[in-house]
Design an enzyme around this catalytic site. Structure first.
Site, short mmCIF file in Angstrom:
data_model
loop_
_atom_site.label_atom_id
_atom_site.label_comp_id
_atom_site.label_asym_id
_atom_site.label_seq_id
_atom_site.Cartn_x
_atom_site.Cartn_y
_atom_site.Cartn_z
N LYS A 142 0.81 -1.22 0.00
CA LYS A 142 0.00 0.00 0.00
C LYS A 142 0.85 1.28 0.00
CE LYS A 142 -3.94 -2.21 2.33
NZ LYS A 142 -4.99 -2.02 3.33
N TYR A 165 -12.46 -2.34 -3.69
CA TYR A 165 -12.93 -2.48 -2.32
C TYR A 165 -14.46 -2.39 -2.23
CZ TYR A 165 -8.26 -2.41 -0.16
OH TYR A 165 -6.98 -2.72 0.26
N PHE A 219 -15.58 3.45 7.08
CA PHE A 219 -14.22 3.83 6.71
C PHE A 219 -13.98 3.83 5.21
CE2 PHE A 219 -14.24 -0.74 7.74
CZ PHE A 219 -13.71 -1.29 6.56
N ARG A 267 -1.59 -14.58 4.37
CA ARG A 267 -2.32 -13.94 5.47
C ARG A 267 -1.57 -14.09 6.80
NH1 ARG A 267 -6.90 -11.80 4.22
NH2 ARG A 267 -7.85 -11.90 6.27
N THR A 282 -5.32 -7.46 10.45
CA THR A 282 -5.61 -6.18 9.79
C THR A 282 -5.17 -4.99 10.65
OG1 THR A 282 -7.51 -7.18 8.72
CG2 THR A 282 -7.47 -4.78 8.77
N ARG A 339 2.61 -6.59 9.25
CA ARG A 339 1.84 -5.49 9.83
C ARG A 339 2.32 -5.12 11.23
NH1 ARG A 339 -3.79 -7.74 7.34
NH2 ARG A 339 -3.98 -6.35 5.54
N ASN A 371 -2.02 0.02 6.81
CA ASN A 371 -1.51 -1.25 7.32
C ASN A 371 -0.60 -1.97 6.32
OD1 ASN A 371 -3.56 -2.03 5.62
ND2 ASN A 371 -4.59 -3.38 7.07
N HIS A 410 -2.18 -5.54 1.57
CA HIS A 410 -3.48 -6.20 1.43
C HIS A 410 -3.21 -7.59 0.86
CE1 HIS A 410 -7.59 -7.14 0.19
NE2 HIS A 410 -7.04 -7.56 -0.92
N GLU A 418 -9.36 -10.87 -7.55
CA GLU A 418 -8.43 -9.75 -7.34
C GLU A 418 -7.24 -9.83 -8.30
OE1 GLU A 418 -9.61 -8.83 -2.68
OE2 GLU A 418 -7.66 -9.73 -3.10
P1 CMP Z 1 -7.43 -4.56 3.74
O1 CMP Z 1 -6.99 -5.95 4.02
O2 CMP Z 1 -6.80 -3.88 2.57
O3 CMP Z 1 -9.02 -4.54 3.52
C1 CMP Z 1 -9.81 -3.39 3.77
C2 CMP Z 1 -9.04 -2.29 4.44
O4 CMP Z 1 -9.80 -1.28 5.06
C3 CMP Z 1 -8.20 -2.88 5.55
O5 CMP Z 1 -7.16 -3.65 5.02
C4 CMP Z 1 -7.80 -1.61 6.30
O6 CMP Z 1 -6.58 -1.06 5.86
C5 CMP Z 1 -8.91 -0.62 5.98
N1 CMP Z 1 -9.61 -0.20 7.18
C6 CMP Z 1 -9.68 1.08 7.63
N2 CMP Z 1 -10.39 1.15 8.74
C7 CMP Z 1 -10.81 -0.10 9.03
C8 CMP Z 1 -11.61 -0.66 10.09
N3 CMP Z 1 -12.10 0.07 11.09
N4 CMP Z 1 -11.83 -1.98 10.05
C9 CMP Z 1 -11.34 -2.75 9.04
N5 CMP Z 1 -10.59 -2.26 8.01
C10 CMP Z 1 -10.33 -0.96 8.02
#
Ligand code: CMP
Length: 139
Positions: free
Chosen positions: A10, A50, A58, A86, A92, A103, A113, A116, A127
């Protein structure tokens, strides 16, 4: 089984020039980068990619963050690649990520973070197809 999964480094990570450190974690875990490109994604692409999160509070911030700088999109291949990736990424929320995960060691916050990764076989397929054509992937 040998699987393929989608991975994205990212903007928070490309900005800090740590893409190599992240690729090292993936490769050290036995994942092979079989396709990779550094791109700027558009707002429309971020919203579509997304799309499952469209109704989440968010979502706007997520799209903003993902279009704030370059990303590195990748296809990773290996034994059990989806789950393995993962595990290497960690939770996450970096505050909940296990020791030694990407992470835990590199992420700034839940929104920034650093990586992805696809969460299941069907999302991996979708994807990968979102960003790559078959001729761009070389095992
Ligand atoms: P990712 O695995 O890319 O999938 C969705 C993304 O939303 C997640 O990682 C986070 O970076 C982002 N995100 C931001 N805020 C939140 C939240 N409160 N809960 C979950 N994902 C979030």
């Amino acid at each position: 089984a040998i699987e393929r999964t989608f991975s994205m480094i990212k903007p928070d990570a490309t900005r800090r020039n740590i893409t190599g450190k992240i690729v090292d974690r993936l490769e050290s875990a036995g994942l092979k980068v079989v396709a990779q490109k550094r791109i700027l994604i558009t707002k429309a692409q971020a919203e579509a990619f997304y799309g499952v999160h469209r109704e989440r509070p968010f979502f706007g911030e997520l799209v903003e963050t993902m279009t704030s700088g370059p990303v590195v999109v990748q296809v990773l291949e290996g034994e059990g690649a989806i789950l393995k990736n993962r595990e290497v990424m960690g939770a996450t929320n970096p505050a909940q990520a296990a020791e030694g995960t990407i992470r835990k060691d590199f992420a700034v916050s839940i929104g920034e973070n650093s990586v992805h990764g696809s969460d299941a076989a069907e999302t991996a397929k979708a994807e990968i197809a979102f960003f790559f054509s078959d001729i761009e992937i070389t095992g």
